[in-house]
Design an enzyme around this catalytic site. Structure first.
Site, PDB file in Angstrom:
ATOM      1  N   GLU A 173       0.811  -1.215   0.000  1.00 47.54           N
ATOM      2  CA  GLU A 173       0.000   0.000   0.000  1.00 47.54           C
ATOM      3  C   GLU A 173       0.845   1.266   0.000  1.00 47.54           C
ATOM      4  O   GLU A 173       0.744   2.101   0.883  1.00 47.54           O
ATOM      5  CB  GLU A 173      -0.933   0.008   1.221  1.00 47.54           C
ATOM      6  CG  GLU A 173      -2.009  -1.072   1.174  1.00 47.54           C
ATOM      7  CD  GLU A 173      -3.174  -0.735   0.261  1.00 47.54           C
ATOM      8  OE1 GLU A 173      -3.072   0.245  -0.499  1.00 47.54           O
ATOM      9  OE2 GLU A 173      -4.180  -1.468   0.318  1.00 47.54           O
ATOM     10  N   GLU A 218      -3.924 -10.650  -0.053  1.00 49.97           N
ATOM     11  CA  GLU A 218      -4.766 -10.578   1.154  1.00 49.97           C
ATOM     12  C   GLU A 218      -6.171 -10.982   0.744  1.00 49.97           C
ATOM     13  O   GLU A 218      -6.674 -10.529  -0.284  1.00 49.97           O
ATOM     14  CB  GLU A 218      -4.787  -9.159   1.730  1.00 49.97           C
ATOM     15  CG  GLU A 218      -3.440  -8.726   2.271  1.00 49.97           C
ATOM     16  CD  GLU A 218      -3.426  -7.270   2.770  1.00 49.97           C
ATOM     17  OE1 GLU A 218      -4.491  -6.743   3.138  1.00 49.97           O
ATOM     18  OE2 GLU A 218      -2.332  -6.692   2.778  1.00 49.97           O
TER      19      GLU A 218
HETATM   20  C1  IPT Z   1      -5.115  -3.870   3.673  1.00 49.09           C
HETATM   21  C2  IPT Z   1      -3.731  -3.669   4.191  1.00 49.09           C
HETATM   22  O1  IPT Z   1      -2.778  -4.050   3.260  1.00 49.09           O
HETATM   23  C3  IPT Z   1      -3.473  -4.409   5.461  1.00 49.09           C
HETATM   24  O2  IPT Z   1      -2.297  -3.926   6.037  1.00 49.09           O
HETATM   25  C4  IPT Z   1      -4.620  -4.262   6.398  1.00 49.09           C
HETATM   26  O3  IPT Z   1      -4.782  -2.924   6.713  1.00 49.09           O
HETATM   27  C5  IPT Z   1      -5.849  -4.753   5.742  1.00 49.09           C
HETATM   28  O4  IPT Z   1      -6.107  -4.013   4.597  1.00 49.09           O
HETATM   29  C6  IPT Z   1      -7.067  -4.595   6.609  1.00 49.09           C
HETATM   30  O5  IPT Z   1      -6.955  -5.164   7.847  1.00 49.09           O
HETATM   31  S1  IPT Z   1      -5.513  -2.430   2.779  1.00 49.09           S
HETATM   32  C7  IPT Z   1      -7.229  -2.526   2.499  1.00 49.09           C
HETATM   33  C8  IPT Z   1      -7.885  -1.367   3.137  1.00 49.09           C
HETATM   34  C9  IPT Z   1      -7.539  -2.569   1.057  1.00 49.09           C
END
Ligand code: IPT
Length: 985
Positions: free
Chosen positions: A428, A498
């Protein structure tokens, strides 16, 4: 002390703290190199108790503390490794949690004047075995300091550095004395580096990884790069160790004894995450013998797929932040090992080190036990999204040296780990030239691994198309190659770096993702967000989360979104994931037809490992009657190669189970103790229904009669005659039961505030489903039934549920049939649909149904049908922020009573139901912010029991897609029954 003006805003600034806001990565440090321990390098750990003084600003104190002879008598102490904000009982400040917001004004590279600064002092003597001659070559290593440190040894300023989760070394031999050394480290919480470290986690300043003094004898190896590839066609490995200092490479197990820099080709057993074969070797230089652990493997992008040793792999991964509920990101070796063992035991095969390189010892463990690692650089600038990425450091050349420094520190430190198969530029951070520069540098230095960065949507700099939180339909589209996009990307595999946001109850829909991953070659798996809840152990709350330390900006419990609770107890989400990704598929020949299996049929066993055959597993069948195994035996499954299937015949089912529900349970477990699991550890399983459950059917012979004392008697039951509400069954007092549609919204029900799609948890509350009114329309005494007619609805709306309770009895048992007819325009699904009743006593539960843990419509894969027992307290799942939890799925019957063998209420369902019991109401659960809000309730005697015909699925909307349509509970006409009886256990 000189004072000068450093910014156009004319802020006078003290030169000796100027480095804090300096864009450069540091001054005085040695070039990065491989992290290793060698037997010839005498090392002195400087971990332990350090003298500590906290100042409110970077320039509150001058640097005289670093001078020899300084009297630190009145200083406090902190433990290193550690974060000062987690020590000192609140005297040293407090942690701050923000997801992506910078907790300071965004004006790069400037940081606030309020800049907590910890001065650290450590006094040490050299050990007796410290070779005096080595002084010139000694190195002082910091494995991790957040976020910026300046270092003095024996009064000499040796430099400063940024890059919190990366190693930094100084040559200090010329400064060392045999005794009375003084190491002074000044650590600033905020620095220019903070702009590059905006990961979603607690801001935790301190020296949180080891500090070590290493002597380096003349002729020591310094740095080396082990190249160990595997040719799967020939079955050979090629080993070449490049060393900064020439020497020999000896690998006794392979009869290798060769010069550094020279390639040797020998037959080897390759390294994979499933078969982590390591060869012990030694790099011998004039002055040093460095132990090597060599894993031969080749990572390549071939045919549009990530291949290791010639085969496409499927990531069954997790995102791992380093976390310990008391020590933050200061993890000891045992905690790291626990993480690895827990991963292996839950079928996880990959870890993304979100979002920074982990403690190096963790990677040793990944090599040893076998995990694919996506090693991610310590880089995130997410907060710039608030200003449409304007001034993003990764797109500003002035920051590029700092970015390259970070890339180099990661790659050089971790390059010798076979487990690391992918380098990730960070997380990010938007897009920009700095990222491209990092990618180019990494490729130039190490062409043997792939490159990842999710933010590079066009895959300009990367080798994999990576997404986060894409929904099932989109992943499927990408799997089919229908996603379009730039030409380069169309030829690349997809991974979900993720997915499955494990916040609170959930995530739901994992098995559905896994089906897609396994169906389409192009989809090479993903990494659950995330491994562990970052709850901070806290006397007030059990575990604290954002806001609990009075932060002016925070993101609440968004920091508790892991598959493990903060104390590393696996959550139901981890058990669900384990089942969803199990590496063996076991299916009945009748699956899909509703029968599971033909009598005397076969099961189809498929090996879905990428490399391992099934020889490590022992299979077993059991024949279950009414949830109890009555016979069991070994099932002979051949040692199938990866991808192979076999049809295996089950024995003849014992014939004497007529009239009972029967099923096969087939289990695959470790045949022998392994490095990570004991013999018998369950790896995969399936249940195959045989004969269905007979209907509960009771003859409705009894007639309801008024008992003249304000009650209505029907069989064993008494009802309040005015309301028609059940009050007792036999000798058991009951409150209710009444229709119930409310559940304490889960984090996934509530969704994330930034999401544009419908968030049902929000709509539920708006509609008032938490304040439903029950209007009584009629209490009718029919010949063979007591009928209670009601309408259940929230204020201010026309929607409602016409609800009829029909009670019948055969004299000893009592049957309730609930009929629900929705009225009005229901534009939201229901949270749940069932009845809630109160029992004045009850602490033990027995049931036949899904267990042992909870299960919801899209999280019930791991819920195994059988007979289970629990206390009411153990039925609760301790989500750090309390919310709906604990339902047992597909329950046939449940008994709830007091003590084993005592009187209990038995409930049989038709059809099966979700069973939930707790010592508080859903409203109390909903109102609670922390677990202690529940445990602090004056415990009432009442146990609240929900018997649900339906539950809304869970989904992953706290940061991802909502509940798939097939798991949504839309208001429709419904009818369901329960049969109650009193039993003497
Ligand atoms: C994503 C982030 O990469 C991760 O660090 C964490 O924040 C996660 O979301 C949520 O728990 S970013 C997401 C807002 C697309």
């Amino acid at each position: 002390m000189s004072v000068r003006t450093t910014s156009p805003t004319s802020v006078p600034y003290v030169e000796y703290v100027e480095y804090v806001e300096d864009l450069s990565p540091g001054r005085g440090t040695l070039p990065p190199r491989a992290w290793y321990a060698s037997s010839d390098v005498v090392s002195l750990s400087l971990d332990g108790s350090w003298r500590f003084r906290l100042s409110a600003t970077a320039d509150a104190e001058d640097d005289s503390f670093a001078e020899e002879g300084y009297d630190s008598g009145d200083w406090a102490e902190v433990t290193v490794p550690g974060h000062w904000v987690l020590q000192g009982d609140g005297d040293f400040g407090a942690p701050i949690y923000t997801n992506h917001l910078y907790p300071f004004p965004v004006d790069p590279p400037r940081v606030p004047t309020e800049n907590p600064t910890g001065d650290h002092l450590r006094f040490f003597d050299l050990p007796d075995d410290w070779p005096a001659s080595s002084h010139p070559d000694a190195v002082l290593r910091f494995d991790g300091v957040e976020s910026c440190a300046r270092v003095w040894l024996n009064g000499t300023d040796i430099g400063e550095f940024k890059g919190s989760r990366l190693p930094h070394e100084f040559a200090v031999g010329h400064l060392l004395k045999p005794a009375g050394n003084v190491l002074a480290v000044r650590v600033h919480q905020w620095s220019a580096g903070s702009y590059l470290e905006d990961q979603d986690q607690w801001w935790l300043p301190g020296i949180f990884r080891d500090v070590t003094l290493l002597h380096r004898p003349a002729g020591s190896a310094l740095d080396f790069f082990v190249h160990a590839s595997y040719d799967h066609r020939e079955g050979t490995g090629t080993l070449r160790v490049d060393s900064e200092v020439d020497g020999r490479v000896v690998v006794p197990g392979l009869d290798i004894d060769t010069k550094t820099g020279q390639a040797v080709v020998v037959p080897v057993r390759p390294w994979t995450a499933e078969t982590p074969h390591l060869y012990d070797g030694t790099l011998v230089t004039d002055g040093e013998r460095v132990p090597l652990r060599i894993g031969f493997r080749t990572v390549a992008l071939e045919d549009g797929l990530i291949k290791v040793n010639g085969r496409a792999i499927l990531f069954r991964g997790v995102n791992r932040h380093e976390w310990h509920p008391e020590h933050g990101r200061a993890l000891d070796l045992e905690t790291m090992r626990e993480d690895v063992l827990l991963m292996k035991r839950h079928n996880v095969n990959a870890v993304r080190t979100s979002h920074y390189p982990p403690h190096p010892a963790f990677l040793d463990l990944c090599d040893e036990y076998g995990l694919w690692v996506v090693d991610e650089c310590d880089l995130e600038t997410h907060g710039f999204t608030e200003q449409a990425w304007r001034d993003n450091p990764v797109d500003d050349d002035r920051w590029t040296p700092a970015l390259l420094d970070r890339a180099a520190r990661m790659v050089e430190r971790d390059k010798n780990h076979p487990s690391v198969v992918v380098w990730s530029l960070g997380n990010e951070a938007g897009t920009g030239r700095g990222l491209t520069a990092m990618a180019e540098w990494i490729r130039g230095r190490d062409g043997s691994r792939l490159l990842h960065y999710e933010g590079d949507r066009n895959c300009r700099d990367t080798d994999v198309y990576s997404r986060m939180y894409a929904d099932h339909a989109e992943v499927e589209r990408i799997g089919r190659g229908l996603d379009g996009g730039p030409r380069k990307r169309r030829r690349l595999p997809l991974i979900l770096c993720e997915y499955g946001h494990a916040m609170g109850n959930g995530p739901g829909g994992l098995a559905d993702y896994q089906r897609i991953f396994e169906e389409y070659d192009r989809i090479q798996g993903g990494f659950i967000w995330e491994w562990i809840d970052h709850g901070v152990k806290d006397e007030r709350y059990g575990f604290a989360y954002g806001g609990d330390f009075g932060e002016e900006l925070h993101d609440g419990n968004f920091v508790c979104d892991g598959l493990l609770f903060p104390d590393r107890t696996p959550s139901p989400g981890l058990l669900e994931y384990k089942k969803a990704i199990e590496p063996v598929r076991i299916k009945g020949d009748g699956i899909g037809t509703g029968v599971g299996i033909d009598v005397g049929g076969t099961v189809r066993v498929t090996n879905t490992y990428d490399f391992a055959d099934l020889s490590a597993l022992a299979f077993e069948w059991s024949y279950d009657v009414d949830g109890e195994a009555v016979e069991a035996g070994a099932l002979n499954v051949p040692a199938l190669a990866p991808g192979e299937s076999a049809d295996v015949k089950l024995p003849e089912p014992p014939a004497d189970a007529r009239g009972a529900e029967t099923r096969w349970t087939v289990r695959a477990a470790l045949a022998e103790d392994s490095a990570w699991g004991a013999k018998g550890h369950l790896v995969a399983w399936a249940q195959l229904p045989l004969a269905g459950r007979p209907l509960v059917g009771i003859a409705a012979g009894e007639r309801p009669v008024r008992d003249g004392r304000g009650g209505i008697k029907l069989g064993p039951a008494v009802f309040a005659s005015r309301t028609g509400e059940l009050t007792t069954v036999g000798g058991i007092d009951v409150v209710g039961p009444k229709l119930d549609v409310w559940r304490a919204p889960t984090d996934n029900d509530m969704g994330a505030a930034w999401q544009s799609d419908v968030r049902y948890g929000v709509l539920w509350r708006k509609l008032g489903l938490h304040r439903m009114r029950h209007r009584l329309d009629a209490v009718e005494l029919a010949d063979d039934a007591l009928i209670v007619r009601t309408r259940v609805a929230p204020a201010a709306s026309e929607v409602g549920l016409r609800t009829v309770y029909r009670w019948t009895s055969d004299g000893t048992r009592l049957r309730l049939t609930v009929s629900v007819a929705p009225e009005g325009d229901w534009n939201v699904p229901l949270p749940r649909l069932g009845v809630r009743l109160g029992l004045t006593a009850g602490d033990r539960v027995r049931w036949h149904g899904g267990g042992p843990g909870e299960g919801y419509p899209d999280t019930d894969s791991a819920s195994m049908l059988g007979r289970w027992e629990s206390t009411v307290d153990e039925l609760q799942t301790p989500y750090v922020r309390p919310q709906e939890n604990g339902a047992r799925a597909a329950v046939r019957w449940a008994e709830i009573g007091t003590g084993p063998g005592l009187r209990a209420l038995r409930v049989e369902g038709e059809p099966e139901f979700w069973f939930t019991a707790r010592r508080w109401t859903s409203e109390q659960l909903d109102a609670a912010d922390h677990l202690t809000d529940l445990t602090d309730l004056t415990p009432g005697d009442t146990v609240w029991v929900n018997l649900d015909h339906g539950q809304q699925g869970i989904g992953s909307q706290s940061c991802g897609p909502g509940v798939l349509p097939r798991y949504q509970l839309w208001a429709r006409p419904a009818q369901f029954s329960f049969v109650f009886s009193e039993i003497d256990g």
